[in-house]
Design a protein around this motif. Structure first.
Motif, PDB file in Angstrom:
ATOM      1  N   GLY A 135       0.997  -1.214  -0.004  1.00 43.94           N
ATOM      2  CA  GLY A 135      -0.199   0.367   0.203  1.00 43.94           C
ATOM      3  C   GLY A 135       0.635   1.134  -0.355  1.00 43.94           C
ATOM      4  O   GLY A 135       1.439   1.370  -0.284  1.00 43.94           O
ATOM      5  N   GLU A 136       0.119   2.791  -0.011  1.00 46.25           N
ATOM      6  CA  GLU A 136       0.704   3.841   0.099  1.00 46.25           C
ATOM      7  C   GLU A 136       0.819   3.940   1.001  1.00 46.25           C
ATOM      8  O   GLU A 136      -0.105   4.249   2.374  1.00 46.25           O
ATOM      9  CB  GLU A 136       0.060   4.881  -0.971  1.00 46.25           C
ATOM     10  N   GLU A 137       2.468   4.819   1.351  1.00 48.56           N
ATOM     11  CA  GLU A 137       2.893   5.633   2.064  1.00 48.56           C
ATOM     12  C   GLU A 137       1.807   6.956   2.569  1.00 48.56           C
ATOM     13  O   GLU A 137       1.152   7.198   1.404  1.00 48.56           O
ATOM     14  CB  GLU A 137       3.904   6.921   1.953  1.00 48.56           C
ATOM     15  N   GLY A 138       1.323   7.613   3.953  1.00 41.12           N
ATOM     16  CA  GLY A 138       0.225   8.249   4.254  1.00 41.12           C
ATOM     17  C   GLY A 138      -1.020   7.765   4.566  1.00 41.12           C
ATOM     18  O   GLY A 138      -2.139   8.438   4.623  1.00 41.12           O
ATOM     19  N   ALA A 139      -1.122   6.511   3.461  1.00 42.09           N
ATOM     20  CA  ALA A 139      -3.171   5.647   4.192  1.00 42.09           C
ATOM     21  C   ALA A 139      -2.767   5.694   5.484  1.00 42.09           C
ATOM     22  O   ALA A 139      -2.012   5.063   5.947  1.00 42.09           O
ATOM     23  CB  ALA A 139      -3.204   4.779   2.242  1.00 42.09           C
ATOM     24  N   GLU A 140      -4.075   5.271   5.851  1.00 40.74           N
ATOM     25  CA  GLU A 140      -4.185   4.419   6.868  1.00 40.74           C
ATOM     26  C   GLU A 140      -3.655   2.831   7.490  1.00 40.74           C
ATOM     27  O   GLU A 140      -3.706   2.571   6.882  1.00 40.74           O
ATOM     28  CB  GLU A 140      -5.509   4.208   7.379  1.00 40.74           C
TER      29      GLU A 140
END
Length: 292
Positions: free
Chosen positions: A27-32
């Motif tokens: 997943g992406e940095e910054g996502a929960e």
């Protein structure tokens, strides 16, 4: 192949009590953030299917606790829930995570319940699969400390003398794994077993987990102490149980009443490994928990 569509996760390491511990992330940095915690003798890649479903919306971290997967083995030979709790705590601190969700299985779920009681402000929601076994033993039985300590010493001696199980090939290891998990599909068993073994210099294969994880530390908390910790949990808790499991039914035992906001979910047709045996039903519970 079941896992062929799975994006390979990124690997990382962190330190816990002088040990180098391994984790993977999707997943992406910054996502929960969502932390995934495996059970006894398991590994981080047991969460691949769950991660594949959630990676588009969340930043997922799956840990290898000490003595498991690609993490260091403990310098001694004892593994307690408190050791694993410290591993989870150090991971959270190492990534500077302020608030996150947790999905955990069995031993990892017991660790996560204890963590959520210690740090109620950190855990936003918790899916605990078959994790209430700490309280499934009768509370009133007096503990014979001498007997327990002698049994633990004997267990360590036995594990020290026993040679590690080796397999001539990966196929042989997978066959052994399938014998232990007959409810798993062949594809799933292959995927899980492939990540559960390491290849040795002589070409043979062996399980990654430290055989000494079988010898649990003899010190345990009494039921009242565990209950007191769990009553501190502030977030919603989904207590997931398989109706074919050998573990106790959380709702039938009344353990769901310990929590401020608990939902006891029994999934039909599943044993102890609910997330592997009934993935669609399990993911429905996870999505509902994450949606709040």
């Amino acid at each position: 192949h079941l896992m062929s569509k799975m994006i390979e996760p990124r690997s990382g390491t962190y330190r816990s009590q002088r040990l180098s511990l391994h984790f993977v992330e999707w997943g992406e940095e910054g996502a929960e953030p969502v932390i995934l915690v495996h059970g006894f003798r398991d590994h981080c890649r047991a969460w691949d299917r769950v991660a594949r479903e959630l990676a588009g919306h969340y930043h997922l971290y799956a840990l290898d606790l000490r003595g498991h997967g690609d993490s260091d083995w403990s310098n001694g030979g004892t593994y307690s829930l408190d050791d694993f709790l410290y591993d989870l705590h150090r991971f959270v601190e190492s990534r500077d995570l302020r608030r996150f969700a947790v999905i955990a299985h069995s031993m990892g779920a017991a660790v996560s319940l204890n963590y959520a009681g210690l740090f109620p402000e950190r855990v936003r929601t918790l899916v605990a699969v078959e994790g209430t076994w700490q309280l499934e033993r009768p509370a009133a039985v007096p503990q014979d400390v001498r007997k327990r300590l002698l049994g633990w010493l004997d267990q360590l001696d036995l594990l020290d003398a026993r040679s590690e199980r080796r397999f001539a090939s990966l196929d042989e290891a997978v066959a052994r794994f399938r014998l232990m998990h007959q409810r798993f599909s062949p594809d799933l068993a292959w995927h899980l077993a492939e990540h559960a073994v390491r290849r040795h210099a002589d070409g043979s294969f062996g399980w990654k987990y430290d055989p000494c994880v079988r010898a649990r530390a003899p010190g345990r908390y009494d039921n009242e102490a565990v209950m007191e910790l769990w009553r501190r949990i502030a977030c919603p808790v989904a207590l997931v149980h398989g109706d074919h499991s050998h573990m106790g039914d959380t709702a039938a035992l009344g353990l769901d009443h310990l929590f401020r906001a608990a939902q006891a979910v029994t999934i039909d047709g599943a044993g102890h490994w609910v997330h592997h045996e009934r993935p669609a039903e399990f993911m429905a519970v996870v999505r509902q928990a994450l949606a709040g």
